[in-house]
Design a protein around this motif. Structure first.
Motif, PDB file in Angstrom:
ATOM      1  N   TYR A  54      49.072   5.009  37.838  1.00  0.00           N
ATOM      2  CA  TYR A  54      48.318   3.892  38.413  1.00  0.00           C
ATOM      3  C   TYR A  54      46.810   3.730  37.720  1.00  0.00           C
ATOM      4  O   TYR A  54      46.392   4.876  37.287  1.00  0.00           O
ATOM      5  N   PHE A  55      46.372   2.534  37.621  1.00  0.00           N
ATOM      6  CA  PHE A  55      45.233   2.387  37.286  1.00  0.00           C
ATOM      7  C   PHE A  55      44.721   1.055  37.469  1.00  0.00           C
ATOM      8  O   PHE A  55      45.073   0.086  38.065  1.00  0.00           O
ATOM      9  N   ARG A  56      43.138   0.948  37.433  1.00  0.00           N
ATOM     10  CA  ARG A  56      42.364  -0.236  37.732  1.00  0.00           C
ATOM     11  C   ARG A  56      42.905  -1.451  36.863  1.00  0.00           C
ATOM     12  O   ARG A  56      43.160  -0.991  35.539  1.00  0.00           O
ATOM     13  N   PRO A  57      43.049  -2.485  37.280  1.00  0.00           N
ATOM     14  CA  PRO A  57      43.513  -3.498  36.383  1.00  0.00           C
ATOM     15  C   PRO A  57      42.637  -3.933  34.914  1.00  0.00           C
ATOM     16  O   PRO A  57      43.152  -4.101  33.971  1.00  0.00           O
ATOM     17  N   ASP A  58      41.182  -3.620  35.269  1.00  0.00           N
ATOM     18  CA  ASP A  58      40.423  -3.810  34.060  1.00  0.00           C
ATOM     19  C   ASP A  58      40.425  -2.468  33.286  1.00  0.00           C
ATOM     20  O   ASP A  58      39.967  -2.579  32.124  1.00  0.00           O
ATOM     21  N   LEU A  59      41.156  -1.478  33.482  1.00  0.00           N
ATOM     22  CA  LEU A  59      41.196  -0.309  32.445  1.00  0.00           C
ATOM     23  C   LEU A  59      41.906  -0.597  31.439  1.00  0.00           C
ATOM     24  O   LEU A  59      41.516   0.072  30.315  1.00  0.00           O
TER      25      LEU A  59
END
Length: 107
Positions: A66-71
């Protein structure tokens, strides 16, 4: 923003996102400890948030990142190489992490 659960990384305590009744998550002693992992593989599926933004991937080996969309910042697709470093757990069901850095490798 909708949380499925809130986890205190220092204490391991958690509550589920239902907001009614006692927490439904296992006690900290029954969950595997959070650790730092580095993972590299090929994207099998791209996960999306409620607005359609990519917010995670499942690799062909079953690892979930999982990750932040902006990453990430680039379009993701199955078959694309992907690498990440993050905090998570490895249990009988496999590896799951929240990425603190990610590298979708472009070819």
């Amino acid at each position: 923003m909708r949380a499925q659960a809130l986890v205190n990384l220092a204490s391991g305590g958690a509550v589920d996102g239902q907001g009614d009744g006692p927490p439904m998550l296992p006690s900290p002693s029954s969950r595997p400890p959070l650790q730092q992992f580095s993972v590299r593989g090929v994207i099998d599926a791209v996960l999306h948030g409620p607005r359609g933004e990519a917010n995670g991937v499942i690799l062909t080996d079953g690892a979930i990142i999982y990750f932040r969309p902006d990453l990430v910042g680039v379009p993701l697709a199955p078959g694309q190489p992907f690498a990440a470093v993050g905090i998570g757990t490895r249990a009988a069901a496999g590896l799951a992490i929240e990425a603190i850095s990610a590298d979708p490798e472009q070819h």
